[in-house]
Design a protein around this motif. Structure first.
Motif, PDB file in Angstrom:
ATOM      1  N   SER A  33       0.828  -1.218   0.000  1.00 14.80           N
ATOM      2  CA  SER A  33       0.000   0.000   0.000  1.00 14.80           C
ATOM      3  C   SER A  33       0.857   1.261   0.000  1.00 14.80           C
ATOM      4  O   SER A  33       0.581   2.217  -0.729  1.00 14.80           O
ATOM      5  CB  SER A  33      -0.944  -0.007   1.209  1.00 14.80           C
ATOM      6  OG  SER A  33      -0.212  -0.004   2.427  1.00 14.80           O
ATOM      7  N   LEU A  34       1.915   1.270   0.804  1.00 15.04           N
ATOM      8  CA  LEU A  34       2.777   2.448   0.854  1.00 15.04           C
ATOM      9  C   LEU A  34       3.568   2.622  -0.439  1.00 15.04           C
ATOM     10  O   LEU A  34       3.785   3.746  -0.899  1.00 15.04           O
ATOM     11  CB  LEU A  34       3.735   2.347   2.040  1.00 15.04           C
ATOM     12  CG  LEU A  34       3.082   2.485   3.428  1.00 15.04           C
ATOM     13  CD1 LEU A  34       4.061   2.113   4.530  1.00 15.04           C
ATOM     14  CD2 LEU A  34       2.561   3.908   3.640  1.00 15.04           C
ATOM     15  N   SER A  35       3.974   1.514  -1.034  1.00 17.42           N
ATOM     16  CA  SER A  35       4.672   1.595  -2.317  1.00 17.42           C
ATOM     17  C   SER A  35       3.769   2.218  -3.374  1.00 17.42           C
ATOM     18  O   SER A  35       4.192   3.046  -4.185  1.00 17.42           O
ATOM     19  CB  SER A  35       5.134   0.207  -2.767  1.00 17.42           C
ATOM     20  OG  SER A  35       6.092  -0.327  -1.873  1.00 17.42           O
ATOM     21  N   THR A  36       2.491   1.827  -3.344  1.00 21.90           N
ATOM     22  CA  THR A  36       1.529   2.378  -4.308  1.00 21.90           C
ATOM     23  C   THR A  36       1.322   3.871  -4.080  1.00 21.90           C
ATOM     24  O   THR A  36       1.274   4.662  -5.036  1.00 21.90           O
ATOM     25  CB  THR A  36       0.189   1.634  -4.189  1.00 21.90           C
ATOM     26  OG1 THR A  36       0.382   0.244  -4.465  1.00 21.90           O
ATOM     27  CG2 THR A  36      -0.833   2.201  -5.162  1.00 21.90           C
ATOM     28  N   GLN A  37       1.195   4.275  -2.826  1.00 21.03           N
ATOM     29  CA  GLN A  37       1.004   5.702  -2.530  1.00 21.03           C
ATOM     30  C   GLN A  37       2.192   6.546  -2.975  1.00 21.03           C
ATOM     31  O   GLN A  37       2.023   7.607  -3.587  1.00 21.03           O
ATOM     32  CB  GLN A  37       0.776   5.889  -1.029  1.00 21.03           C
ATOM     33  CG  GLN A  37      -0.555   5.361  -0.524  1.00 21.03           C
ATOM     34  CD  GLN A  37      -0.754   5.642   0.953  1.00 21.03           C
ATOM     35  OE1 GLN A  37      -0.888   6.793   1.374  1.00 21.03           O
ATOM     36  NE2 GLN A  37      -0.767   4.581   1.759  1.00 21.03           N
ATOM     37  N   ILE A  38       3.380   6.072  -2.673  1.00 17.77           N
ATOM     38  CA  ILE A  38       4.565   6.842  -3.061  1.00 17.77           C
ATOM     39  C   ILE A  38       4.721   6.852  -4.572  1.00 17.77           C
ATOM     40  O   ILE A  38       5.145   7.856  -5.163  1.00 17.77           O
ATOM     41  CB  ILE A  38       5.828   6.265  -2.379  1.00 17.77           C
ATOM     42  CG1 ILE A  38       5.717   6.453  -0.870  1.00 17.77           C
ATOM     43  CG2 ILE A  38       7.091   6.957  -2.891  1.00 17.77           C
ATOM     44  CD1 ILE A  38       6.877   5.903  -0.083  1.00 17.77           C
ATOM     45  N   ARG A  39       4.344   5.769  -5.227  1.00 16.40           N
ATOM     46  CA  ARG A  39       4.395   5.749  -6.698  1.00 16.40           C
ATOM     47  C   ARG A  39       3.466   6.809  -7.266  1.00 16.40           C
ATOM     48  O   ARG A  39       3.774   7.444  -8.291  1.00 16.40           O
ATOM     49  CB  ARG A  39       4.000   4.358  -7.217  1.00 16.40           C
ATOM     50  CG  ARG A  39       4.321   4.140  -8.701  1.00 16.40           C
ATOM     51  CD  ARG A  39       5.821   4.119  -8.906  1.00 16.40           C
ATOM     52  NE  ARG A  39       6.189   3.892 -10.298  1.00 16.40           N
ATOM     53  CZ  ARG A  39       6.344   4.840 -11.218  1.00 16.40           C
ATOM     54  NH1 ARG A  39       6.141   6.111 -10.885  1.00 16.40           N
ATOM     55  NH2 ARG A  39       6.706   4.543 -12.441  1.00 16.40           N
ATOM     56  N   SER A  40       2.346   7.043  -6.605  1.00 16.94           N
ATOM     57  CA  SER A  40       1.413   8.086  -7.034  1.00 16.94           C
ATOM     58  C   SER A  40       2.033   9.474  -6.856  1.00 16.94           C
ATOM     59  O   SER A  40       1.907  10.341  -7.714  1.00 16.94           O
ATOM     60  CB  SER A  40       0.111   7.981  -6.237  1.00 16.94           C
ATOM     61  OG  SER A  40      -0.761   9.032  -6.551  1.00 16.94           O
ATOM     62  N   PHE A  41       2.758   9.657  -5.727  1.00 22.50           N
ATOM     63  CA  PHE A  41       3.440  10.939  -5.500  1.00 22.50           C
ATOM     64  C   PHE A  41       4.494  11.182  -6.587  1.00 22.50           C
ATOM     65  O   PHE A  41       4.672  12.312  -7.064  1.00 22.50           O
ATOM     66  CB  PHE A  41       4.131  10.942  -4.135  1.00 22.50           C
ATOM     67  CG  PHE A  41       3.196  10.774  -2.964  1.00 22.50           C
ATOM     68  CD1 PHE A  41       1.848  11.084  -3.066  1.00 22.50           C
ATOM     69  CD2 PHE A  41       3.669  10.308  -1.746  1.00 22.50           C
ATOM     70  CE1 PHE A  41       0.997  10.936  -1.987  1.00 22.50           C
ATOM     71  CE2 PHE A  41       2.828  10.156  -0.660  1.00 22.50           C
ATOM     72  CZ  PHE A  41       1.476  10.461  -0.785  1.00 22.50           C
TER      73      PHE A  41
END
Length: 474
Positions: A33-41
């Motif tokens: 989940s955190l990898s996905t969020q940072i990828r969005s950033f």
């Protein structure tokens, strides 16, 4: 012919039954989940301004699948962590961040310093794991090797190789090589270690001439290390079981690196995050990565330490039978057999005499090697209570020296005489000709010496051809 009935070879299926006992608890859901969020950033930052060439290279790595090999992933994690620590070092902060003097700026600085500490701790854990594992594998394999000059030569070969590898790295660093350049070299060197291990099993390359002297090495062990590089060999089971969580960690640390890289390039955008959740998400992601990475490293270390092909000969014990067959057992199951190697010679050196062995060396860079000892039990039987201590000392040792004779008959002392009870050693020749090993008992007036010895001339080790194919790491 030695019977192999009931022996269990080290195969992928055999390892699978072992790995069944060591399931890895899945990574925290926060990793994905955190990898996905940072990828969005990252996607948002990419739209702020065109990417530089270096930024595009890192983006391309994020979009690729992680390497298949476990070792390569370990090195990639180290590389990305070091790149991140470089960015987090105060001297590499954006100037606007370094100049922050407000309360909010101080909080950001404190957060950045904590992130660096997290990565430094995790990096040390990974470095320790790699070094311990490399030493453990080599030392365990060496327990199955003859414990005389042949084993010594293999150890010396490794020590020279490691010194040369470190010198390569030092030279690269001094010449201004980047972190990426250094890790490319480190991975190349790791591939070379794996190739040499495979060569030991298949008797090629640097071990081609040496292998014929390794009588007594369990064939199953040689078969295993020979297959260690095969795509569908025994190690593939390890990749299948433990590769996926490691791949996720490799992807996560690379995403964190790219995010910081872009933030540093866009300083204004980074400072704008102080009123948003992005910095909090980054901090949480680093904590999760560090925790999960260290958990995985600790787990894998335990799996490797107990793996069947890493159990030492001393640990499992070797039972010698009357027909000189040694069986090595694992958890009660025999995994290999080998003929006991015992090609020592014995002789008695009379008082006032010498014993000599002449070796003809045809090629320079050959190795003259020896291993000898005096049988003190036989000597002591001849002693009586009234013998002076000076005489006793003469009984307990023998003079040993090595001399060289060229084609003209000229003699050169290679190893000056020294008196000892036993010795093991070798040297690399720089001249062809006759080499004489001399055991001197001329100073003894009354007692002969019971000498047990082994000597040999090992031809030059053949280096692999420049165009020889380098097999894959595992």
């Amino acid at each position: 012919m030695v019977s192999t009935e009931g022996l269990v070879p080290i195969t992928r299926a055999y390892l699978a039954s072992y790995y069944d006992k060591y399931p890895f608890d899945p990574l925290s859901d926060d990793v994905a989940s955190l990898s996905t969020q940072i990828r969005s950033f990252i996607s948002d930052l990419q739209s702020v301004s065109p990417l530089t060439e270096e930024e595009r290279i890192v983006v391309e790595h994020v979009d690729r699948e992680p390497p298949h090999k476990l070792d390569e992933n370990m090195w990639k994690n180290r590389e990305h962590m070091e790149e991140i620590m470089y960015l987090l070092d105060r001297c590499n902060w954006p100037s606007m961040l370094q100049q922050q003097s407000t309360l909010e700026g101080a909080e950001i600085v404190s957060t950045v310093e904590q992130l660096k500490d997290k990565f430094e701790k995790t990096m040390k854990s990974l470095e320790y794991f790699q070094k311990r594992n490399a030493d453990y594998v080599f030392n365990t394999v060496m327990t199955y090797m003859p414990q005389d000059f042949r084993g010594t030569l293999i150890r010396q070969q490794r020590e020279r190789s490691e010194r040369n590898k470190q010198a390569e790295v030092d030279t690269l660093v001094k010449s201004g090589g980047s972190i990426r350049d250094r890790y490319a070299l480190l991975w190349k060197q790791q591939m070379e270690r794996r190739r040499q291990l495979a060569q030991l099993g298949s008797a090629t390359g640097v071990y081609k001439t040496l292998m014929k002297y390794l009588v007594g090495v369990p064939q199953v062990l040689l078969d295993f290390i020979k297959q260690i590089n095969d795509d569908d060999g025994p190690m593939e089971e390890q990749r299948h079981r433990y590769g996926p969580p490691l791949y996720s960690l490799t992807k996560m640390v690379l995403i964190i690196r790219l995010f910081l890289f872009l933030l540093w390039a866009l300083t204004a955008a980074f400072l704008g995050y102080r009123t948003t959740d992005e910095l909090f998400i980054l901090e949480k992601a680093v904590n999760v990565y560090a925790t999960e990475c260290e958990r995985f490293i600790k787990f894998l270390g335990e799996v490797f330490a107990n793996a069947p092909f890493f159990i030492s000969a001393e640990e499992v014990g070797a039972a010698e039978s009357s027909n000189f067959i040694v069986g090595v057992y694992l958890r009660g199951l025999p995994i290999c057999t080998c003929r006991k190697n015992d090609d020592y010679k014995e002789t008695s050196i009379p008082a006032g005499k010498t014993h000599e062995v002449v070796l003809l060396v045809d090629s320079i860079n050959s190795y003259i090697a020896w291993d000898f000892s005096l049988d003190q039990s036989k000597l002591k039987l001849r002693l009586t209570a009234f013998i002076e201590s000076r005489v006793v000392r003469n009984v307990q040792d023998v003079g040993f020296s090595v001399e060289y004779t060229n084609s003209s008959g000229e003699k050169i002392l290679i190893l000056p005489q020294r008196r000892c009870e036993s010795d093991q050693g070798n040297f690399c020749t720089v001249m062809a000709g006759n080499y004489k090993l001399i055991w001197d008992n001329s100073y003894s007036t009354f007692f002969s010496k019971a000498l047990r010895y082994k000597v040999d001339c090992i031809p030059p080790v053949v280096e692999p051809a420049p165009d020889e194919e380098v097999p894959s790491e595992e």
